[in-house]
Design a protein around this motif. Structure first.
Motif, PDB file in Angstrom:
ATOM      1  N   THR A   1       0.823  -1.203   0.000  1.00  0.00           N
ATOM      2  CA  THR A   1       0.000   0.000   0.000  1.00  0.00           C
ATOM      3  C   THR A   1       0.860   1.257   0.000  1.00  0.00           C
ATOM      4  O   THR A   1       0.563   2.239  -0.691  1.00  0.00           O
ATOM      5  CB  THR A   1      -0.935   0.003   1.224  1.00  0.00           C
TER       6      THR A   1
ATOM      7  N   SER B   1       2.313   1.723  -3.432  1.00  0.00           N
ATOM      8  CA  SER B   1       1.323   2.268  -4.349  1.00  0.00           C
ATOM      9  C   SER B   1       1.055   3.738  -4.049  1.00  0.00           C
ATOM     10  O   SER B   1       0.942   4.559  -4.963  1.00  0.00           O
ATOM     11  CB  SER B   1       0.021   1.475  -4.240  1.00  0.00           C
ATOM     12  N   ALA B   2       0.968   4.075  -2.768  1.00  0.00           N
ATOM     13  CA  ALA B   2       0.705   5.462  -2.390  1.00  0.00           C
ATOM     14  C   ALA B   2       1.833   6.382  -2.818  1.00  0.00           C
ATOM     15  O   ALA B   2       1.599   7.540  -3.174  1.00  0.00           O
ATOM     16  CB  ALA B   2       0.502   5.556  -0.877  1.00  0.00           C
TER      17      ALA B   2
ATOM     18  N   LEU C   1      -3.780   3.131  -6.101  1.00  0.00           N
ATOM     19  CA  LEU C   1      -3.838   3.051  -4.642  1.00  0.00           C
ATOM     20  C   LEU C   1      -5.127   2.388  -4.183  1.00  0.00           C
ATOM     21  O   LEU C   1      -5.116   1.530  -3.292  1.00  0.00           O
ATOM     22  CB  LEU C   1      -3.721   4.454  -4.043  1.00  0.00           C
TER      23      LEU C   1
END
Length: 323
Positions: A107, A110-111, A291
């Motif tokens: 995560t 992706s962020a 995201l």
């Protein structure tokens, strides 16, 4: 059939779907113990093995047919330029990004890509590929949106908020969690930002490159080839125990195949095509979509907890930037 005017939008969404799978399977492979530098070498080698024959076949077919414009030549200057772009976009970016991903989460990885619109926007402005009118609503919205994107990424390093349980009780790719210190987590986050900045620069540089050499498939294949050679040198220096280079029928092999064929070969080609059609900023501005996909997939497949404090900031940034 997708209408020609809608094709760039479909491709942009497909790019983010590929990114989502890349984040999840790569993180699962790193948690299983595969060396990140060896992983990058195998990834680029497999991508080269796929793309280079296709590029050569495509070039031969073009030369055998009557064309209005001749096939562009691969000059020494162009080869050197491709070597440098591979060093930037493949060797440096991928090694820094994946090494940092191992210290954080899918995560977070992706962020971090939400910083790409900021870097791409600034670089495109410097190179006069984009223009912004500060006094207009659209121009002001761009500036506020990219600022909030950066703020949302930085929140990951300092604030998590309440968490909810993973979507799956027995995640498919879950491994025994390893403890990561706060300093390592923060360092990994900022290194992810650095990798995203260099990747944004690579995207921007593809626009003038493809004007000079329009053969996107060959340009992508050559960059993968040079990146594989460069990554081999890096991997040998870092990991000299060749027993750890062995691959088995596990998540590591799956991650290499996925990242090679889709995450490197298809992704680089699609991003270059999309940047040529709609500009480099158009490619980067879709990154928040990955995201959303990664939050769900990492929770389901990896068993990662979803922190509500982080997601609220990203959602706000996404709404301001795109709506």
């Amino acid at each position: 059939m997708v209408d020609g005017t809608k094709r760039p939008y479909v491709v942009a969404v497909a790019i983010q779907v590929i990114y989502t799978g890349l984040f999840v399977v790569s993180k699962a492979a790193f948690d299983s113990g595969i060396n990140t530098y060896v992983f990058i070498f195998y990834r680029l080698t497999a991508a080269t093995a796929l793309l280079l024959p296709l590029a050569l076949i495509s070039s031969c077919r073009r030369r055998s047919t009557t064309m209005a414009t001749p096939e562009p030549t691969m000059s020494c200057r162009l080869v050197f330029k491709l070597f440098l772009y591979a060093l930037l976009g493949n060797t440096f970016t991928l090694n820094v990004y994946n090494g940092s991903l191992k210290q954080t989460s899918a995560t977070v990885g992706s962020a971090a890509t939400n910083s790409m619109p900021v870097a791409t926007f600034l670089l495109a402005l410097l190179l006069r590929m984009e223009a912004v009118k500060v006094r207009s609503r659209s121009g002001l919205g761009k500036l506020v949106g990219v600022a909030l994107c950066v703020a949302g990424v930085l929140v990951i390093a300092f604030y998590a908020g309440p968490s909810i349980r993973p979507l799956a009780h027995h995640p498919i790719f879950a491994h025994k969690p390893h403890s990561v210190s706060n300093s390592a987590w923060i360092r990994g986050t900022f290194l992810l930002l650095l990798a995203c900045a260099t990747w944004s620069l690579w995207i921007v540089l593809q626009v003038p490159l493809l004007k000079e050499y329009p053969n996107k498939l060959m340009a992508t294949a050559m960059q993968c080839l040079f990146g594989a050679l460069q990554s081999f040198v890096v991997a040998v220096v870092v990991e000299r125990d060749f027993a750890k280079w062995k691959l088995g029928l596990d998540i590591g092999l799956l991650a290499i195949l996925y990242s090679a064929f889709l995450g490197t070969g298809a992704l680089m080609y699609l991003q270059a095509w999309c940047a040529e059609m709609k500009g480099p900023l158009f490619v980067a501005m879709w990154s928040p979509l990955a995201l959303v996909f990664t939050i769900v997939c990492s929770s389901f497949f990896l068993g990662e907890a979803v922190h509500l404090g982080r997601q609220k900031v990203y959602y706000l940034a996404f709404r301001v930037a795109y709506f």
